[in-house]
Scaffold this motif. Sequence first.
Motif, PDB file in Angstrom:
ATOM      1  N   LEU A  58      -7.033   2.058  -5.810  1.00  0.00           N
ATOM      2  CA  LEU A  58      -7.099   1.433  -7.288  1.00  0.00           C
ATOM      3  C   LEU A  58      -8.289   1.975  -7.873  1.00  0.00           C
ATOM      4  CD1 LEU A  58      -5.628  -1.784  -6.943  1.00  0.00           C
ATOM      5  CD2 LEU A  58      -4.445   0.180  -8.537  1.00  0.00           C
ATOM      6  N   GLU A  59      -9.575   1.354  -7.530  1.00  0.00           N
ATOM      7  CA  GLU A  59     -11.000   1.941  -8.263  1.00  0.00           C
ATOM      8  C   GLU A  59     -10.782   3.812  -8.983  1.00  0.00           C
ATOM      9  OE1 GLU A  59     -13.426   1.656  -5.095  1.00  0.00           O
ATOM     10  OE2 GLU A  59     -13.581  -0.818  -6.362  1.00  0.00           O
ATOM     11  N   LEU A  60     -10.073   4.552  -7.751  1.00  0.00           N
ATOM     12  CA  LEU A  60     -10.420   5.738  -8.807  1.00  0.00           C
ATOM     13  C   LEU A  60      -8.878   5.789  -9.600  1.00  0.00           C
ATOM     14  CD1 LEU A  60     -10.330   8.206  -5.687  1.00  0.00           C
ATOM     15  CD2 LEU A  60     -11.523   8.093  -7.123  1.00  0.00           C
ATOM     16  N   LEU A  61      -8.334   5.727  -9.614  1.00  0.00           N
ATOM     17  CA  LEU A  61      -6.863   5.616 -10.417  1.00  0.00           C
ATOM     18  C   LEU A  61      -7.363   4.614 -12.198  1.00  0.00           C
ATOM     19  CD1 LEU A  61      -3.450   5.370  -8.465  1.00  0.00           C
ATOM     20  CD2 LEU A  61      -4.369   7.698  -9.678  1.00  0.00           C
ATOM     21  N   TYR A  62      -7.470   3.298 -11.835  1.00  0.00           N
ATOM     22  CA  TYR A  62      -8.602   3.380 -13.039  1.00  0.00           C
ATOM     23  C   TYR A  62      -9.693   2.122 -13.248  1.00  0.00           C
ATOM     24  CZ  TYR A  62      -3.028   2.190 -12.894  1.00  0.00           C
ATOM     25  OH  TYR A  62      -2.095   3.130 -12.539  1.00  0.00           O
ATOM     26  N   PRO A  63     -10.861   3.541 -13.495  1.00  0.00           N
ATOM     27  CA  PRO A  63     -11.803   3.083 -13.018  1.00  0.00           C
ATOM     28  C   PRO A  63     -12.160   1.814 -14.007  1.00  0.00           C
ATOM     29  CG  PRO A  63     -11.628   4.911 -14.121  1.00  0.00           C
ATOM     30  CD  PRO A  63     -10.140   4.151 -13.603  1.00  0.00           C
ATOM     31  N   LYS A  64     -11.811   1.254 -14.878  1.00  0.00           N
ATOM     32  CA  LYS A  64     -12.302   0.141 -15.533  1.00  0.00           C
ATOM     33  C   LYS A  64     -12.229  -1.140 -15.348  1.00  0.00           C
ATOM     34  CE  LYS A  64     -12.871   3.709 -19.116  1.00  0.00           C
ATOM     35  NZ  LYS A  64     -13.396   3.683 -20.865  1.00  0.00           N
ATOM     36  N   LEU A  66      -5.682  -4.568 -16.690  1.00  0.00           N
ATOM     37  CA  LEU A  66      -5.821  -5.807 -16.412  1.00  0.00           C
ATOM     38  C   LEU A  66      -4.361  -6.012 -14.808  1.00  0.00           C
ATOM     39  CD1 LEU A  66      -4.692  -7.281 -19.592  1.00  0.00           C
ATOM     40  CD2 LEU A  66      -6.817  -6.899 -18.584  1.00  0.00           C
ATOM     41  N   GLY A  67      -3.378  -5.073 -15.120  1.00  0.00           N
ATOM     42  CA  GLY A  67      -2.797  -4.895 -13.541  1.00  0.00           C
ATOM     43  C   GLY A  67      -3.442  -4.955 -11.930  1.00  0.00           C
ATOM     44  N   ALA A  68      -4.059  -3.436 -12.449  1.00  0.00           N
ATOM     45  CA  ALA A  68      -5.235  -3.863 -11.573  1.00  0.00           C
ATOM     46  C   ALA A  68      -5.533  -4.188 -10.764  1.00  0.00           C
ATOM     47  CB  ALA A  68      -5.704  -1.961 -11.471  1.00  0.00           C
ATOM     48  N   ALA A  69      -6.915  -5.132 -11.687  1.00  0.00           N
ATOM     49  CA  ALA A  69      -7.028  -5.676 -11.892  1.00  0.00           C
ATOM     50  C   ALA A  69      -6.794  -6.916 -10.627  1.00  0.00           C
ATOM     51  CB  ALA A  69      -8.297  -6.992 -12.712  1.00  0.00           C
ATOM     52  N   LEU A  70      -5.542  -7.447 -11.161  1.00  0.00           N
ATOM     53  CA  LEU A  70      -5.310  -8.528 -10.218  1.00  0.00           C
ATOM     54  C   LEU A  70      -4.456  -8.216  -9.072  1.00  0.00           C
ATOM     55  CD1 LEU A  70      -2.048 -10.114 -12.378  1.00  0.00           C
ATOM     56  CD2 LEU A  70      -5.087 -11.157 -11.955  1.00  0.00           C
ATOM     57  N   LEU A  71      -3.772  -6.470  -8.537  1.00  0.00           N
ATOM     58  CA  LEU A  71      -3.474  -6.058  -6.940  1.00  0.00           C
ATOM     59  C   LEU A  71      -4.625  -5.497  -6.443  1.00  0.00           C
ATOM     60  CD1 LEU A  71      -1.524  -4.954  -6.325  1.00  0.00           C
ATOM     61  CD2 LEU A  71      -1.511  -2.652  -7.407  1.00  0.00           C
ATOM     62  N   TYR A  72      -6.154  -5.306  -6.798  1.00  0.00           N
ATOM     63  CA  TYR A  72      -7.117  -5.517  -6.330  1.00  0.00           C
ATOM     64  C   TYR A  72      -7.236  -7.068  -5.279  1.00  0.00           C
ATOM     65  CZ  TYR A  72     -11.919  -4.138  -5.082  1.00  0.00           C
ATOM     66  OH  TYR A  72     -12.945  -3.712  -4.483  1.00  0.00           O
ATOM     67  N   GLY A  73      -7.015  -7.996  -5.827  1.00  0.00           N
ATOM     68  CA  GLY A  73      -7.680  -9.143  -5.320  1.00  0.00           C
ATOM     69  C   GLY A  73      -6.378  -9.286  -4.024  1.00  0.00           C
ATOM     70  N   ALA A  85      -6.681   1.063   0.277  1.00  0.00           N
ATOM     71  CA  ALA A  85      -6.315   0.470  -1.327  1.00  0.00           C
ATOM     72  C   ALA A  85      -7.035   0.435  -2.283  1.00  0.00           C
ATOM     73  CB  ALA A  85      -4.850  -0.818  -0.772  1.00  0.00           C
ATOM     74  N   GLN A  86      -7.884  -0.088  -1.864  1.00  0.00           N
ATOM     75  CA  GLN A  86      -9.051  -0.600  -3.150  1.00  0.00           C
ATOM     76  C   GLN A  86      -9.219   0.846  -3.814  1.00  0.00           C
ATOM     77  OE1 GLN A  86     -11.952  -3.398  -1.260  1.00  0.00           O
ATOM     78  NE2 GLN A  86     -10.358  -5.411  -1.825  1.00  0.00           N
ATOM     79  N   VAL A  89       0.602  -0.852  -0.275  1.00  0.00           N
ATOM     80  CA  VAL A  89      -0.146   0.203  -0.017  1.00  0.00           C
ATOM     81  C   VAL A  89       1.246   1.206  -0.286  1.00  0.00           C
ATOM     82  CG1 VAL A  89      -1.870   1.286   1.113  1.00  0.00           C
ATOM     83  CG2 VAL A  89      -1.608  -1.141   1.110  1.00  0.00           C
ATOM     84  N   LEU A  90       1.657   1.268   0.831  1.00  0.00           N
ATOM     85  CA  LEU A  90       3.050   2.326   0.177  1.00  0.00           C
ATOM     86  C   LEU A  90       3.453   2.523  -0.694  1.00  0.00           C
ATOM     87  CD1 LEU A  90       4.960   1.217   3.871  1.00  0.00           C
ATOM     88  CD2 LEU A  90       2.471   2.826   3.610  1.00  0.00           C
ATOM     89  N   VAL A  91       3.535   2.263  -1.996  1.00  0.00           N
ATOM     90  CA  VAL A  91       3.694   2.535  -3.045  1.00  0.00           C
ATOM     91  C   VAL A  91       3.185   3.666  -3.633  1.00  0.00           C
ATOM     92  CG1 VAL A  91       4.920   0.352  -4.004  1.00  0.00           C
ATOM     93  CG2 VAL A  91       1.559   1.393  -4.359  1.00  0.00           C
ATOM     94  N   ASN A  92       4.591   4.485  -4.141  1.00  0.00           N
ATOM     95  CA  ASN A  92       3.880   5.937  -4.896  1.00  0.00           C
ATOM     96  C   ASN A  92       3.537   5.792  -6.292  1.00  0.00           C
ATOM     97  OD1 ASN A  92       6.397   5.532  -6.400  1.00  0.00           O
ATOM     98  ND2 ASN A  92       7.740   6.852  -5.037  1.00  0.00           N
ATOM     99  N   ASP A  93       2.748   6.921  -6.132  1.00  0.00           N
ATOM    100  CA  ASP A  93       1.789   7.042  -7.853  1.00  0.00           C
ATOM    101  C   ASP A  93       3.137   6.292  -8.722  1.00  0.00           C
ATOM    102  OD1 ASP A  93      -0.650   7.635  -6.403  1.00  0.00           O
ATOM    103  OD2 ASP A  93       0.279  10.222  -7.550  1.00  0.00           O
TER     104      ASP A  93
END
Length: 215
Positions: free
Chosen positions: A177-183, A152-159, A173-174, A75-79
């Motif tokens: 991700l949803e704000l940055l990659y809403p689709k 596609l990557g955000a979907a895996l990280l969400y899990g 954290a979730q 969760v600590l990774v920067n943008d």
Amino acid sequence: MERDLALWYLQQPQLLKRIEAFNRAYKIKAFKATLKSELESLYTKFEALDPALCLFKTKASLNKFSFLEKKERLVLVNDEELSLLVTYLGAARLAPMLVNTLLKEQKECLLTYIDTKVYNFVLTFARFMLDPHLQLEDPAFDENKLSMIKQLGAALLYGVFESLKDEDLRSYAQKRLELLYPKFKKEPYSLKVEKLCYLILKEELGGDLWIKCLS
């Protein structure tokens, strides 16, 4: 927190800085809301003197995160790191397609979406780490898939984030991700994906911070 663990944190100044910044940005307001109005100004002065003094208190008393679990530190990774992390993960899902991208014009198109370093990482290692059902089934070259690589990557990280035990941390954290990659379409937790995240941060994104903190 145990003394030995606290000392270990203090010897990791980059990690400590990120934990402190996270706690200050996302938790301090929640704590202040529990204070009586006459105490808030006193706490504000105390915090300004040395914010790190609050860091190792228990969550029950200050509602602060300590990131004791390795998984929580994702969760600590920067943008910038987050963007690269989801790019690597998304590219790993496209491994069958990358393997079959042989034409020069297709590779030129491919490398407009992912760096050569990402491409080489996926082909030499990452394609063997993901479960087959997490990789896209159609191995044919598809520019539309490339344009969605971060999704596609955000979907895996969400899990992976979904498996965090702390409810507040998981929610933060979730939502990030949803704000940055809403689709993106959410994928369930996978231990192999979690391990791949550690590998990407330590070996590909590099830096002393992640090598030490995720070993």
